[in-house]
Scaffold this motif. Structure first.
Motif, PDB file in Angstrom:
ATOM      1  N   UNK A 109       0.562  -0.784   0.297  1.00 51.78           N
ATOM      2  CA  UNK A 109       0.031   0.088  -0.168  1.00 51.78           C
ATOM      3  C   UNK A 109       0.751   0.923  -0.152  1.00 51.78           C
ATOM      4  N   UNK A 110       1.678   0.883  -0.988  1.00 52.34           N
ATOM      5  CA  UNK A 110       2.507   2.656  -1.792  1.00 52.34           C
ATOM      6  C   UNK A 110       3.427   3.129  -0.384  1.00 52.34           C
ATOM      7  N   UNK A 111       3.652   1.634   0.684  1.00 50.92           N
ATOM      8  CA  UNK A 111       5.263   1.849   1.634  1.00 50.92           C
ATOM      9  C   UNK A 111       5.965   0.869   0.900  1.00 50.92           C
ATOM     10  N   UNK A 112       7.188   0.747   0.876  1.00 52.44           N
ATOM     11  CA  UNK A 112       8.200  -0.080   0.863  1.00 52.44           C
ATOM     12  C   UNK A 112       9.449  -0.463   2.307  1.00 52.44           C
ATOM     13  N   UNK A 113       8.854  -1.222   3.190  1.00 52.28           N
ATOM     14  CA  UNK A 113      10.140  -1.149   4.851  1.00 52.28           C
ATOM     15  C   UNK A 113      11.277  -1.101   4.166  1.00 52.28           C
ATOM     16  N   UNK A 114      12.482  -1.029   4.794  1.00 48.62           N
ATOM     17  CA  UNK A 114      13.126  -2.046   4.687  1.00 48.62           C
ATOM     18  C   UNK A 114      13.092  -2.521   5.750  1.00 48.62           C
ATOM     19  N   UNK A 115      13.189  -4.003   6.652  1.00 48.16           N
ATOM     20  CA  UNK A 115      13.249  -4.812   7.327  1.00 48.16           C
ATOM     21  C   UNK A 115      14.234  -4.828   8.087  1.00 48.16           C
ATOM     22  N   UNK A 116      15.472  -3.256   8.194  1.00 47.82           N
ATOM     23  CA  UNK A 116      16.320  -3.463   8.945  1.00 47.82           C
ATOM     24  C   UNK A 116      16.328  -3.018  10.111  1.00 47.82           C
ATOM     25  N   UNK A 117      15.988  -1.618   9.359  1.00 46.35           N
ATOM     26  CA  UNK A 117      16.032  -0.527  10.651  1.00 46.35           C
ATOM     27  C   UNK A 117      14.535   0.394  10.083  1.00 46.35           C
ATOM     28  N   UNK A 118      14.058   0.280   9.191  1.00 51.84           N
ATOM     29  CA  UNK A 118      12.228   0.567   9.015  1.00 51.84           C
ATOM     30  C   UNK A 118      12.425   1.809   8.150  1.00 51.84           C
ATOM     31  N   UNK A 119      13.322   2.300   7.577  1.00 50.29           N
ATOM     32  CA  UNK A 119      13.574   3.337   6.317  1.00 50.29           C
ATOM     33  C   UNK A 119      12.049   2.791   5.689  1.00 50.29           C
ATOM     34  N   UNK A 120      10.803   3.649   4.943  1.00 50.63           N
ATOM     35  CA  UNK A 120      10.174   3.694   4.211  1.00 50.63           C
ATOM     36  C   UNK A 120      10.241   4.479   3.469  1.00 50.63           C
ATOM     37  N   UNK A 126      10.519   7.374  -2.945  1.00 50.95           N
ATOM     38  CA  UNK A 126      10.879   9.274  -2.499  1.00 50.95           C
ATOM     39  C   UNK A 126      11.034   8.332  -1.055  1.00 50.95           C
ATOM     40  N   UNK A 127      11.421   8.383  -0.205  1.00 50.64           N
ATOM     41  CA  UNK A 127      11.828   8.430   1.067  1.00 50.64           C
ATOM     42  C   UNK A 127      10.828   9.075   2.092  1.00 50.64           C
ATOM     43  N   UNK A 128      10.173   8.299   2.764  1.00 45.94           N
ATOM     44  CA  UNK A 128       9.090   9.622   3.385  1.00 45.94           C
ATOM     45  C   UNK A 128       8.669   8.598   4.964  1.00 45.94           C
ATOM     46  N   UNK A 129       9.537   7.871   5.698  1.00 39.77           N
ATOM     47  CA  UNK A 129       9.950   7.618   7.020  1.00 39.77           C
ATOM     48  C   UNK A 129      11.529   7.153   7.389  1.00 39.77           C
ATOM     49  N   UNK A 130      11.388   7.538   8.766  1.00 41.27           N
ATOM     50  CA  UNK A 130      12.874   7.327   9.638  1.00 41.27           C
ATOM     51  C   UNK A 130      12.365   7.080  10.180  1.00 41.27           C
ATOM     52  N   UNK A 149      14.877  13.889   1.171  1.00 41.08           N
ATOM     53  CA  UNK A 149      14.945  13.901   0.210  1.00 41.08           C
ATOM     54  C   UNK A 149      15.928  13.476  -0.646  1.00 41.08           C
ATOM     55  N   UNK A 150      17.614  13.547   0.309  1.00 42.64           N
ATOM     56  CA  UNK A 150      18.758  13.790   0.048  1.00 42.64           C
ATOM     57  C   UNK A 150      18.407  12.348  -0.302  1.00 42.64           C
ATOM     58  N   UNK A 151      17.811  11.203   0.197  1.00 42.40           N
ATOM     59  CA  UNK A 151      18.177   9.330   0.521  1.00 42.40           C
ATOM     60  C   UNK A 151      17.205   9.037   0.158  1.00 42.40           C
ATOM     61  N   UNK A 152      16.564   9.910  -1.632  1.00 47.39           N
ATOM     62  CA  UNK A 152      15.749   8.749  -2.561  1.00 47.39           C
ATOM     63  C   UNK A 152      15.900   7.560  -3.209  1.00 47.39           C
TER      64      UNK A 152
END
Length: 427
Positions: A109-120, A126-130, A149-152
């Motif tokens: 649902x419009x969110x790819x979450x990294x399993x390690x530290x949950x950057x989304x 576009x990075x939308x959550x840290x 925006x520096x980490x998209x």
């Protein structure tokens, strides 16, 4: 002190390599052996100004659907967005390089979450959550100048033609129409004509040979009329049939076209070793295709540089995606498909004829073994030795027959243009 044998070997190597650089009829074995050449291929071919096949839109039919695939040795996510748009994202988190998605496919649902530290990330990368961006109770957290925006994720260029999706790492690749050219687009849209596609299934196989040998194989009608007992014996493909090859201007793309002819028009192929007239089929319906296009072509194999094959053999339709896995190995992924408007009889026919293809196909079982023989041979050869492509002279162009190696020469013409000197003149 200079080793005389090494010096002599290097001189012979340089001479042969230079000859290969200017002659697509002579291919130095080092292009199948040398890790430095392979590294240059990844950068200049797969990650250069080319369009790479990444899948069919029918594989991700709903908004939020995604699939993992490869371009060269880089893993990417193919994502369906709203309004029939697509994104191609690296499957690598911008934080610490973790793989983001592990399944082969899924929906989000419009969110790819990294399993390690949950950057989304969203569909566009576009990075939308840290998590804990501002620390905990005023302690820790990201620097004050940290910007999402520096980490998209660096999204790739995307092109889509009638349900076939391509991607490019190059910031300004040619348009997909320019890349294919008019003639190649004609044969491409013969199969991908705009009708919605229906996925039938997949085969995956690992083959112990350089990826280019696989691409050569599908540009090589010479072997098809000799190696494949099934094709020759049952008349599905013979070098004496009405046939042609079509190459684009640069030579890297090709279409091999053949028309099945009645036995009375055959002209002597019965003398070749693979012809076995006493072989029969328990189920002859395998050899009863129906014509479904507005031409008389019964076999069409199109190769699009660098690493995709589109097959229309009788009524079995498939893409074959060639994925390099180092100098001496590649993965071959077959995606079988039909059209959504196929009736039940055609769906059964496509499934039945799919037995011709794949790792254990009646036809293509031969190819993997022959290609591994080829890699074994070149592995034991001197790097300055050459493969020779002499059939039909040294021309690179379309022909009105299949007794030719012109499509392979065309592949190496475009390959050399991208590789410059790396493949042939490196120490």
């Amino acid at each position: 002190m200079v080793n005389a044998n090494k010096s002599s070997e290097k001189m012979r190597h340089t001479k042969a390599a230079s000859a290969s650089a200017g002659n697509s009829s002579r291919i130095a074995y080092r292009v199948y052996q040398d890790p430095a050449v392979y590294a240059a291929e990844l950068e200049n071919v797969f990650y250069g100004p080319t369009w790479n096949y990444v899948g069919l839109s029918a594989e991700i039919p709903n908004v939020g659907d995604w699939r993992r695939t490869m371009i060269g040795e880089r893993e990417v996510l193919v994502v369906r967005k709203p309004k029939n748009q697509f994104s191609i994202l690296p499957n690598v988190c911008a934080h610490r390089g973790s793989q983001i998605c592990q399944a082969r496919n899924g929906n989000t649902d419009n969110a790819f979450m990294c399993p390690y530290h949950q950057w989304t990330y969203d569909y566009d990368g576009k990075l939308v959550g840290v998590p804990f961006r501002h620390g905990v109770k005023g302690r820790g957290g990201m620097p004050k100048d940290f910007k999402l925006s520096d980490y998209n994720l660096s999204a790739l260029q995307v092109a889509e033609i009638n349900g076939v999706i391509f991607a490019s790492y190059h910031p300004d690749p040619p348009s997909i129409d320019t890349y294919l050219g008019e003639e190649m687009r004609h044969y491409f849209t013969r199969v991908f004509d705009g009708r919605p596609l229906r996925i039938i299934g997949y085969h995956r196989q690992m083959i112990d040979c350089n990826w280019k040998l696989q691409m050569e194989n599908l540009k090589d009608p010479y072997h098809a009329g000799l190696l494949h007992l099934f094709l020759v014996t049952f008349g599905l493909f013979r070098l004496d049939q009405k046939s042609e090859t079509v190459l684009n201007e640069k030579g890297g793309h090709a279409a091999l076209l053949s028309r099945r002819t009645p036995p009375e028009e055959h002209t002597g192929n019965e003398e070749i070793a693979s012809y076995t007239p006493d072989y029969t089929l328990e189920d002859p319906s395998l050899l009863q295709p129906v014509m479904e296009y507005d031409d008389d072509v019964t076999l069409a194999i199109q190769t699009v540089f660098p690493s995709i094959i589109i097959q229309a053999q009788s009524n079995t339709l498939a893409t074959r995606h060639v994925i390099p896995k180092g100098v001496g190995k590649h993965e071959l992924i077959w995606t079988f498909f039909g059209y959504e408007d196929d009736d039940a009889e055609m769906r059964t026919r496509r499934l039945r004829q799919a037995n011709l293809m794949g790792p254990a196909g009646y036809v293509t079982l031969d190819d993997a073994e022959a290609l591994e023989f080829s890699q074994s041979g070149v592995n034991g050869a001197l790097s300055n030795d050459v493969a020779t492509l002499l059939l039909d002279g040294d021309q690179i162009g379309s022909t009105d027959h299949l007794v030719t190696e012109a499509p392979i020469r065309g592949f190496y013409q475009q390959y050399r243009e991208l590789m410059a000197s790396e493949a042939f003149d490196a120490d």
